[in-house]
Design an enzyme around this catalytic site. Structure first.
Site, PDB file in Angstrom:
ATOM      1  N   HIS A 189       0.872  -1.184   0.000  1.00  0.00           N
ATOM      2  CA  HIS A 189       0.000   0.000   0.000  1.00  0.00           C
ATOM      3  C   HIS A 189       0.910   1.236   0.000  1.00  0.00           C
ATOM      4  O   HIS A 189       2.029   1.185   0.532  1.00  0.00           O
ATOM      5  CB  HIS A 189      -0.829  -0.057   1.281  1.00  0.00           C
ATOM      6  CG  HIS A 189      -1.927   0.945   1.403  1.00  0.00           C
ATOM      7  ND1 HIS A 189      -1.702   2.246   1.793  1.00  0.00           N
ATOM      8  CD2 HIS A 189      -3.264   0.845   1.210  1.00  0.00           C
ATOM      9  CE1 HIS A 189      -2.858   2.889   1.845  1.00  0.00           C
ATOM     10  NE2 HIS A 189      -3.823   2.068   1.496  1.00  0.00           N
TER      11      HIS A 189
ATOM     12  N   LYS B 112     -10.390  -0.769  10.727  1.00  0.00           N
ATOM     13  CA  LYS B 112     -10.497  -1.943   9.855  1.00  0.00           C
ATOM     14  C   LYS B 112     -10.795  -3.200  10.671  1.00  0.00           C
ATOM     15  O   LYS B 112     -10.756  -4.312  10.158  1.00  0.00           O
ATOM     16  CB  LYS B 112      -9.203  -2.135   9.060  1.00  0.00           C
ATOM     17  CG  LYS B 112      -8.948  -1.018   8.033  1.00  0.00           C
ATOM     18  CD  LYS B 112      -7.707  -1.307   7.235  1.00  0.00           C
ATOM     19  CE  LYS B 112      -7.197  -0.122   6.447  1.00  0.00           C
ATOM     20  NZ  LYS B 112      -8.012   0.238   5.292  1.00  0.00           N
TER      21      LYS B 112
ATOM     22  N   CYS C 202      -4.735   2.505  -3.687  1.00  0.00           N
ATOM     23  CA  CYS C 202      -3.480   2.978  -3.070  1.00  0.00           C
ATOM     24  C   CYS C 202      -2.346   1.981  -3.286  1.00  0.00           C
ATOM     25  O   CYS C 202      -1.533   1.752  -2.376  1.00  0.00           O
ATOM     26  CB  CYS C 202      -3.650   3.259  -1.581  1.00  0.00           C
ATOM     27  SG  CYS C 202      -4.817   4.545  -1.242  1.00  0.00           S
TER      28      CYS C 202
ATOM     29  N   ASP D  20       3.052  -4.763   7.846  1.00  0.00           N
ATOM     30  CA  ASP D  20       1.838  -3.953   7.740  1.00  0.00           C
ATOM     31  C   ASP D  20       0.663  -4.917   7.900  1.00  0.00           C
ATOM     32  O   ASP D  20       0.349  -5.692   6.989  1.00  0.00           O
ATOM     33  CB  ASP D  20       1.834  -3.259   6.369  1.00  0.00           C
ATOM     34  CG  ASP D  20       0.523  -2.561   6.076  1.00  0.00           C
ATOM     35  OD1 ASP D  20      -0.445  -2.722   6.846  1.00  0.00           O
ATOM     36  OD2 ASP D  20       0.461  -1.853   5.054  1.00  0.00           O
TER      37      ASP D  20
HETATM   38  N1  PLP Z   1      -1.821  -0.855   4.575  1.00  0.00           N
HETATM   39  C1  PLP Z   1      -2.751  -1.579   3.954  1.00  0.00           C
HETATM   40  C2  PLP Z   1      -2.402  -2.948   3.427  1.00  0.00           C
HETATM   41  C3  PLP Z   1      -4.032  -1.050   3.791  1.00  0.00           C
HETATM   42  O1  PLP Z   1      -4.961  -1.766   3.146  1.00  0.00           O
HETATM   43  C4  PLP Z   1      -4.323   0.232   4.297  1.00  0.00           C
HETATM   44  C5  PLP Z   1      -5.645   0.846   4.106  1.00  0.00           C
HETATM   45  O2  PLP Z   1      -6.421   0.447   3.276  1.00  0.00           O
HETATM   46  C6  PLP Z   1      -3.314   0.936   4.957  1.00  0.00           C
HETATM   47  C7  PLP Z   1      -2.071   0.346   5.079  1.00  0.00           C
HETATM   48  C8  PLP Z   1      -3.534   2.294   5.524  1.00  0.00           C
HETATM   49  O3  PLP Z   1      -4.393   2.247   6.626  1.00  0.00           O
HETATM   50  P1  PLP Z   1      -4.895   3.592   7.308  1.00  0.00           P
HETATM   51  O4  PLP Z   1      -5.439   4.452   6.209  1.00  0.00           O
HETATM   52  O5  PLP Z   1      -5.937   3.142   8.270  1.00  0.00           O
HETATM   53  O6  PLP Z   1      -3.731   4.223   7.962  1.00  0.00           O
END
Ligand code: PLP
Length: 404
Positions: free
Chosen positions: A120, A224, A362, A198
């Site tokens: 991401h 989430k 993203c 992550d």
């Molecule tokens: N990493 C992954 C794999 C994600 O799917 C997401 C959000 O969709 C994030 C990081 C970022 O999360 P946040 O926007 O809650 O910080």
């Protein structure tokens, strides 16, 4: 698992969209929130609200207790050896930025960081900012020919004596692939590198044990995992957190301050400058209790059945291509209808009451590797039903007949 009873805890699931019952399949972006979590937020505001950690009065102590109880529960939930290794952040993004900024201070020009092509943006851009500041080198693990799993042979070859950090997603938010992070962490350690995982897409869908994984850092977001927005977790091994400089300065993170010299608080407070979001942190504990009551194994089993069932049925739709076919996969289905723009597919599904996400999710480098600019993504959570899957597939058949 009584899904109908569980669904009653989620008032939003009774909504209609264009006069159709909402079918919410955008759980990767955020999960919906049960009533109990919102009740905790209300009770914090109406009954317990006072700033934490620096009050002797009863309200402040109550609020502090609730916040610190969450910290202990999170530690227990993820198998962290100590609650002092659990740091509250605003989300996964801030947790990764914290590590890139703070652990990054310990790196030198020419030190190497290994990322993967399926990260991401929040696990790419913080490292690029570090590259600009400190001249570190970023290397990237590609996909195998299956276009779904990471090429671990290349991963092994990327290590050099300068490799300091590996940062990899536990579950791809596009492909659903569950990465072999235990093995990847082990390899990183053999080369003397630390590993950041992550966990944004793992925490609500798989059992996570940071101790068993031997992860050095593990990041995830409350929103989430059926919890409130605005809270995230960074787990970090004590010896690393102790070595790292503070991320931000301010109240709460100091021991003593003078204009000449300031000393910092012990863990975890060293990394929690300013008033934390103690209301939502308290409510995260309710979300954890909710998930624990259902049971993460039970959640994983149900979601896997939904994934198998829906994938099987989608395969029968002419012109539909699924992206992400790893054998070890979370309940995320990315797809395209041949010749149709993902945006049009998503818009038409919305008109039928079905919430899916469209776009690059993203993960633009992954899109580039796959040779596409976006997908439609349906993702499942514990409250989704087989009947919803049937309605989704039927709606998609209709959309396909209109667009291709
Ligand atoms: N990493 C992954 C794999 C994600 O799917 C997401 C959000 O969709 C994030 C990081 C970022 O999360 P946040 O926007 O809650 O910080």
């Amino acid at each position: 698992m009584n899904i109908e009873a569980l669904r009653r805890d989620f008032p939003i699931l009774s909504r209609t969209i264009y006069n159709k019952p909402l079918i919410y399949l955008d759980n990767t972006a955020t999960t919906e929130t049960p009533r109990q979590v919102v009740d905790t937020i209300q009770s914090m505001y109406f009954t317990h609200k006072a700033n934490v950690h620096r009050g002797v009065h009863t309200l402040s102590q109550e609020a502090t207790d609730m916040m610190e109880t969450t910290r202990r529960q999170v530690a227990a939930y993820i198998g962290a050896p100590s609650h002092e290794e659990v740091i509250f952040t605003r989300g996964t993004t801030e947790a990764i930025n914290l590590v890139a900024a703070s652990y990054g201070e310990l790196l030198r020009e020419g030190d190497e960081i290994i990322l993967t092509v399926m990260e991401h943006h929040s696990n790419i851009v913080p490292w690029q900012l570090l590259r600009t500041r400190r001249g570190v080198v970023i290397k990237v693990v590609p996909l195998r020919a299956d276009r779904s799993t990471l090429n671990l042979d290349v991963y092994r070859e990327l290590f050099t004596p300068r490799t300091r950090v590996v940062a990899v997603t536990h579950v791809s938010n596009v492909l659903g692939t569950i990465n072999p992070v235990a093995e990847m962490i082990h390899i990183a350690h053999q080369h003397g590198a630390v590993a950041l995982i992550d966990g944004a897409q793992a925490i609500a869908h798989l059992p996570v044990d940071v101790g068993a994984l031997d992860a050095d850092f593990y990041a995830f977001s409350s929103h989430k995992m059926y919890g409130p927005c605005g809270v995230g977790i960074l787990y970090g091994k004590r010896e690393l957190l102790e070595e790292m400089p503070p991320y931000q300065g301010g109240g709460e993170m100091i021991q003593s301050v003078s204009f000449e010299h300031t000393t910092f608080a012990e863990l975890p407070f060293k990394f929690e400058a300013g008033t934390p979001d103690f209301v939502d942190i308290a409510a995260l504990n309710t979300a954890l209790a909710f998930m624990s009551e259902v049971g993460i194994e039970e959640i994983a089993r149900h979601e896997e059945e939904l994934l198998r069932y829906t994938t099987e049925r989608l395969r029968a739709i002419h012109g539909l291509e699924i992206y992400g076919t790893a054998p070890n996969k979370s309940a995320i289905i990315s797809f395209l209808l041949r010749g149709a723009h993902h945006y049009d597919t998503g818009m038409l599904l919305d008109k039928l009451g079905i919430a899916v996400r469209t776009g690059h999710h993203c993960a633009q480098p992954l899109m580039h590797a796959l040779g596409i600019d976006g997908t439609v993504r349906a993702s499942f959570a514990l409250y989704n039903t087989f009947s919803e899957c049937d309605q989704f597939v039927a709606a998609l058949e209709r959309v396909a007949s209109m667009l291709i």
